[in-house]
Design a protein around this motif. Sequence first.
Motif, short mmCIF file in Angstrom:
data_model
loop_
_atom_site.label_atom_id
_atom_site.label_comp_id
_atom_site.label_asym_id
_atom_site.label_seq_id
_atom_site.Cartn_x
_atom_site.Cartn_y
_atom_site.Cartn_z
N MET A 1 44.22 19.04 -2.26
CA MET A 1 45.54 18.52 -2.64
C MET A 1 45.71 17.12 -2.05
N SER A 2 45.94 16.12 -2.86
CA SER A 2 46.04 14.76 -2.36
C SER A 2 47.34 14.60 -1.56
N PRO A 3 47.37 13.55 -0.68
CA PRO A 3 48.53 13.41 0.22
C PRO A 3 49.87 13.38 -0.51
N ASN A 4 49.90 12.72 -1.68
CA ASN A 4 51.18 12.59 -2.38
C ASN A 4 51.46 13.71 -3.36
N SER A 5 50.47 14.53 -3.63
CA SER A 5 50.69 15.53 -4.67
C SER A 5 51.75 16.54 -4.27
N ILE A 6 51.80 16.88 -2.99
CA ILE A 6 52.83 17.82 -2.55
C ILE A 6 54.23 17.23 -2.76
N ASP A 7 54.35 15.89 -2.57
CA ASP A 7 55.63 15.22 -2.82
C ASP A 7 56.04 15.40 -4.29
N ASP A 8 55.08 15.12 -5.17
CA ASP A 8 55.38 15.19 -6.60
C ASP A 8 55.68 16.62 -7.04
N GLU B 131 58.39 29.21 -3.69
CA GLU B 131 58.27 30.40 -2.85
C GLU B 131 58.03 29.99 -1.39
N ALA B 132 57.17 29.00 -1.22
CA ALA B 132 56.89 28.51 0.14
C ALA B 132 58.15 27.91 0.76
N LEU B 133 58.91 27.19 -0.06
CA LEU B 133 60.15 26.57 0.44
C LEU B 133 61.13 27.63 0.94
N THR B 134 61.18 28.74 0.24
CA THR B 134 62.08 29.83 0.63
C THR B 134 61.70 30.39 2.00
N ARG B 174 56.21 17.46 9.02
CA ARG B 174 55.78 18.81 9.43
C ARG B 174 56.11 19.84 8.34
N GLY B 175 57.26 19.66 7.69
CA GLY B 175 57.67 20.59 6.63
C GLY B 175 56.69 20.59 5.48
N LYS B 176 56.19 19.41 5.12
CA LYS B 176 55.22 19.34 4.02
C LYS B 176 53.92 20.03 4.41
N GLU B 181 50.34 24.85 3.89
CA GLU B 181 49.71 26.05 4.50
C GLU B 181 50.21 27.32 3.81
N LEU B 182 51.50 27.38 3.58
CA LEU B 182 52.07 28.57 2.94
C LEU B 182 51.53 28.74 1.52
N MET B 183 51.38 27.62 0.81
CA MET B 183 50.87 27.70 -0.57
C MET B 183 49.42 28.14 -0.58
N GLU B 184 48.64 27.66 0.37
CA GLU B 184 47.23 28.06 0.43
C GLU B 184 47.11 29.54 0.80
N GLU B 185 47.97 29.99 1.71
CA GLU B 185 47.97 31.42 2.06
C GLU B 185 48.30 32.26 0.84
N GLU B 186 49.21 31.74 0.04
CA GLU B 186 49.63 32.47 -1.16
C GLU B 186 48.47 32.63 -2.14
#
Lengths: 193, 190
Positions: A1-8, B131-134, B174-176, B181-186
């Motif tokens: 996952m690229s650094p910005n992809s989580i943002d998008d 789901e991870a955000l929740t 840190r939240g990102k 991590e949560l998404m990968e665990e999922e």
Amino acid sequence: MSPNSIDDILRDALRQEAAETAGGLARLEERIVVELGERRPRLRVSDWLRQLLAPTRGGRIGQLSVVGATATICLLLGVFIANQAGLTNTSPGIRLTPTLAEDGNQEVLFVLPALDASDVSVVGNFNSWEPTALEDDDNDGIWTASIPLSPGRYEYAFVIDGRWWGQDPLADEYVQSFGEYSSVRYVGGGDGA
Amino acid sequence: MTEEAAGNVYRVQDEVSLLRASLTGETEAWGEIISRYKDAVFGLCLGFLRNRADAEDITHDAFIRAYVNLRRYNLEKRFSTWLFTIAANLCRNRLRYRRNHPVAELPPQIRGGTDPATIVARDDRHADVREALTKLPYGYRAPLVLRFYNDLPYREIADILSIPEGTVKTRIHRGKAMLKELMEEERDPS
């Protein structure tokens, strides 16, 4: 996952989620306007009092001065009688006495008898509802503040030791929001602040 | 001045006029304010609360609360910041209430179906991140929502949440990481 992809992904996911579930917002503004209208009755004093006291156009300045002087005498008399009778919890009352200033603005004198108060201020749409302190230099329980105002419609209320007090008996009208009144006066014949 | 710039100035002035009119008791002017901000407030509440019914309730309550307290709003400051602060505080109170009165949060999105593969993949990622955000603690979720749903700068997020700007940056960073991590665990529970 690229650094910005989580943002998008996060941005898109949140927006999509909100768009998909926003159905309950339909006509929200209409519902709230109706609700506010039902809760917020507008009260007006009798027409004769409004006509006498509201504007200070032309000849009414003299009329208002007479009323102001009479009111002040009554006020001081009331304070004197209250003191003589040992009444320390005198009900507050105010006098808003506009006088013409040289620059065309009106020096509006806010007067409030509050014998036991330690802190009195006035808030209104002329000061963005930020408190302007009233003074009682001679400790006689009469608090005053002189504020220059251009012609217009002004909403205001007093804050006495942290308590909101918005029912000036000489107001032109009142507005009420959920149990809290504010008074309205028209200065210089204006119709909008 | 360009036409676009002139339009922006008009928009700003118009909002102040609407707020002044609202202050004098014109509820219709307040209705216009609601129209402009209801989506932003609802999205904020939904992101914070992760529950549609609660988000609708709090959106309604936020506009009522803001109107009642409008005389305490300083017209020289940014209105949206003040409004979002009210909504955020109401959300926080509702979350406290929900600790003792829990309800189901937003269900995971239905995945797959007959959509083309690319849409399925995108929807899966969206479902994962929601789901991870929740699962994320509120202290991390709130800055992320304000940053990525409401597009707010760090300074404004700090004002709304009453935390230092540096803390906002740290929590978003840190939240990102926690979300990833949560998404990968999922995806890979092992």
